[in-house]
Motif scaffolding. Structure first.
Motif, short mmCIF file in Angstrom:
data_model
loop_
_atom_site.label_atom_id
_atom_site.label_comp_id
_atom_site.label_asym_id
_atom_site.label_seq_id
_atom_site.Cartn_x
_atom_site.Cartn_y
_atom_site.Cartn_z
N ARG A 152 0.81 -1.22 0.00
CA ARG A 152 0.00 0.00 0.00
C ARG A 152 0.84 1.27 0.00
NH1 ARG A 152 -5.15 1.40 3.97
NH2 ARG A 152 -5.62 3.44 3.04
N TYR A 153 1.98 1.26 0.72
CA TYR A 153 2.68 2.53 0.96
C TYR A 153 4.06 2.64 0.33
CZ TYR A 153 -0.98 3.25 4.41
OH TYR A 153 -2.21 3.40 5.02
N ALA A 154 4.70 1.55 -0.05
CA ALA A 154 6.03 1.67 -0.66
C ALA A 154 5.93 2.41 -1.98
CB ALA A 154 6.65 0.29 -0.86
N SER A 155 6.78 3.40 -2.17
CA SER A 155 6.70 4.28 -3.33
C SER A 155 7.84 4.01 -4.31
CB SER A 155 6.77 5.74 -2.87
OG SER A 155 8.09 6.04 -2.42
N ALA A 156 7.89 4.80 -5.36
CA ALA A 156 8.95 4.69 -6.36
C ALA A 156 10.25 5.31 -5.87
CB ALA A 156 8.51 5.36 -7.66
N ARG A 157 10.20 5.99 -4.72
CA ARG A 157 11.41 6.54 -4.09
C ARG A 157 11.35 6.19 -2.61
NH1 ARG A 157 15.37 9.83 -5.69
NH2 ARG A 157 16.45 11.12 -4.17
N HIS A 158 11.91 5.03 -2.29
CA HIS A 158 11.69 4.43 -0.97
C HIS A 158 12.99 4.26 -0.20
CE1 HIS A 158 9.79 1.81 2.03
NE2 HIS A 158 10.86 1.04 1.92
N LEU A 159 12.92 4.56 1.09
CA LEU A 159 14.00 4.30 2.04
C LEU A 159 13.55 3.23 3.01
CD1 LEU A 159 16.66 4.95 3.64
CD2 LEU A 159 15.34 6.74 4.81
N ASP A 160 14.34 2.17 3.17
CA ASP A 160 14.01 1.13 4.13
C ASP A 160 15.06 1.13 5.23
OD1 ASP A 160 11.69 -0.68 3.98
OD2 ASP A 160 13.16 -2.22 4.52
N VAL A 161 14.60 1.20 6.48
CA VAL A 161 15.48 1.30 7.63
C VAL A 161 15.32 0.05 8.49
CG1 VAL A 161 16.14 2.70 9.62
CG2 VAL A 161 15.16 3.80 7.59
N GLY A 162 16.42 -0.66 8.70
CA GLY A 162 16.33 -1.96 9.36
C GLY A 162 15.85 -2.99 8.37
N VAL A 163 16.72 -3.38 7.44
CA VAL A 163 16.26 -4.03 6.20
C VAL A 163 16.03 -5.53 6.34
CG1 VAL A 163 17.35 -2.29 4.77
CG2 VAL A 163 18.64 -4.33 5.38
N GLY A 164 16.55 -6.15 7.41
CA GLY A 164 16.40 -7.60 7.53
C GLY A 164 17.03 -8.31 6.34
N THR A 165 16.23 -9.14 5.67
CA THR A 165 16.72 -9.84 4.47
C THR A 165 16.21 -9.21 3.18
OG1 THR A 165 14.83 -11.35 4.43
CG2 THR A 165 16.74 -12.03 5.75
N GLY A 166 15.43 -8.14 3.30
CA GLY A 166 14.83 -7.53 2.10
C GLY A 166 13.60 -8.26 1.62
N TYR A 167 13.03 -9.13 2.46
CA TYR A 167 11.91 -9.99 2.05
C TYR A 167 10.73 -9.21 1.49
CZ TYR A 167 8.08 -13.35 2.53
OH TYR A 167 6.99 -14.16 2.29
N PHE A 168 10.30 -8.18 2.20
CA PHE A 168 9.08 -7.48 1.80
C PHE A 168 9.31 -6.60 0.58
CE2 PHE A 168 8.46 -8.45 6.31
CZ PHE A 168 7.34 -9.26 6.19
N LEU A 169 10.49 -6.00 0.47
CA LEU A 169 10.81 -5.22 -0.72
C LEU A 169 10.92 -6.14 -1.94
CD1 LEU A 169 13.52 -2.78 0.68
CD2 LEU A 169 11.16 -2.22 0.06
N ASP A 170 11.32 -7.36 -1.73
CA ASP A 170 11.44 -8.33 -2.82
C ASP A 170 10.08 -8.76 -3.33
OD1 ASP A 170 12.69 -10.21 -4.54
OD2 ASP A 170 12.44 -11.79 -3.05
N ARG A 171 9.07 -8.75 -2.45
CA ARG A 171 7.76 -9.29 -2.81
C ARG A 171 6.66 -8.26 -3.00
NH1 ARG A 171 10.39 -13.48 -0.87
NH2 ARG A 171 9.67 -15.61 -1.23
N CYS A 172 6.88 -7.03 -2.58
CA CYS A 172 5.80 -6.05 -2.66
C CYS A 172 5.63 -5.52 -4.09
CB CYS A 172 6.04 -4.89 -1.69
SG CYS A 172 7.33 -3.74 -2.19
N SER A 173 4.51 -4.86 -4.31
CA SER A 173 4.20 -4.26 -5.61
C SER A 173 4.51 -2.77 -5.57
CB SER A 173 2.72 -4.48 -5.95
OG SER A 173 2.42 -5.85 -6.02
N PHE A 174 5.54 -2.35 -6.29
CA PHE A 174 5.89 -0.93 -6.37
C PHE A 174 5.06 -0.25 -7.46
CE2 PHE A 174 9.82 -2.65 -4.49
CZ PHE A 174 10.01 -1.74 -3.46
N PRO A 175 4.84 1.05 -7.35
CA PRO A 175 4.09 1.77 -8.38
C PRO A 175 4.92 2.09 -9.62
CG PRO A 175 4.74 3.29 -6.66
CD PRO A 175 5.15 1.93 -6.19
#
Length: 219
Positions: free
Chosen positions: A48-71
């Motif tokens: 819902r909220y990840a944008s085309a210009r996104h900063l992730d803090v405390g990235v873990g393994t990147g799981y959610f960025l790998d699977r989410c739908s970017f605009p």
């Protein structure tokens, strides 16, 4: 977490060997059966909220960025963490986006240039940071200058120590992780999180699921 921050248990716990099991045991089993907040709720935040210009803090393994739908097909991603192992794991996983990698302590002032991020994710971060929720609020102070004034949104999640109904496994895990220094959240409650968000953002929303609080805030 200033002097010697790199050696804090909440950082050193993330070894390459443990990160190899992180998605299965932490995001899969632990979130569902210990904290009673299945990972789909976190993914829904990113969708819902990840944008085309996104900063992730405390990235873990990147799981959610790998699977989410970017605009956008090629979002501009910046990954910020103090754990070199997490940054290496997430940046390799997200290599198709050519993410910018920043190793920094979010409890200290940040150097991120003039980037106006339209979204900032802090998933599962706050409960790992040392201090009270009031002192952890410096995270929002340090990030706020880099959030787009018009469209920027900050979202994430944290495990609360008080004010939610912990199951038996959660109570045991809280005691263990706080004793080992991986978590510092026994006194963290919903009211403290609300105050921290209200102090820096014009609007915010928090909801609880299991032991977790999920939050969204805007400038």
């Amino acid at each position: 977490m200033t002097q010697g921050a790199e050696s804090h248990p909440s950082v050193t716990v993330y070894t390459p060997a443990r990160l190899a099991l992180y998605d299965l045991f932490i995001l899969g089993l632990s979130c569902r059966f210990v904290w009673r907040c299945p990972k789909r709720h976190f993914l829904a935040l990113y969708d819902r909220y990840a944008s085309a210009r996104h900063l992730d803090v405390g990235v873990g393994t990147g799981y959610f960025l790998d699977r989410c739908s970017f605009p956008a097909e090629r979002p501009q991603l910046t990954l910020l963490d103090l754990s070199e192992a997490c940054l290496n794991k997430a940046s390799r996983r997200l290599a198709r986006y050519s993410p910018k990698v920043v190793r920094a302590n979010v409890l200290e002032p940040l150097e991120l240039g003039s980037a106006g991020f339209r979204s900032v994710g802090l998933n599962g971060l706050l409960h790992c940071l040392p201090g009270t929720l009031e002192t952890k609020a410096t995270v929002f102070q340090h990030l706020k200058p880099f959030v787009d004034e018009n469209e920027g949104v900050v979202f994430g999640s944290t495990i609360l120590g008080r004010g939610v109904k912990h199951g038996r496994l959660a109570r045991k895990a809280l005691r263990l992780y706080n004793r080992e220094g991986i978590f510092t959240n026994l006194e963290g409650d919903l009211a403290g999180l609300e105050r921290a968000l209200a102090a820096e953002f014009s609007e915010h929303h928090v909801e609880t699921r299991g032991s977790f609080a999920l939050f969204v805030a805007r400038r």
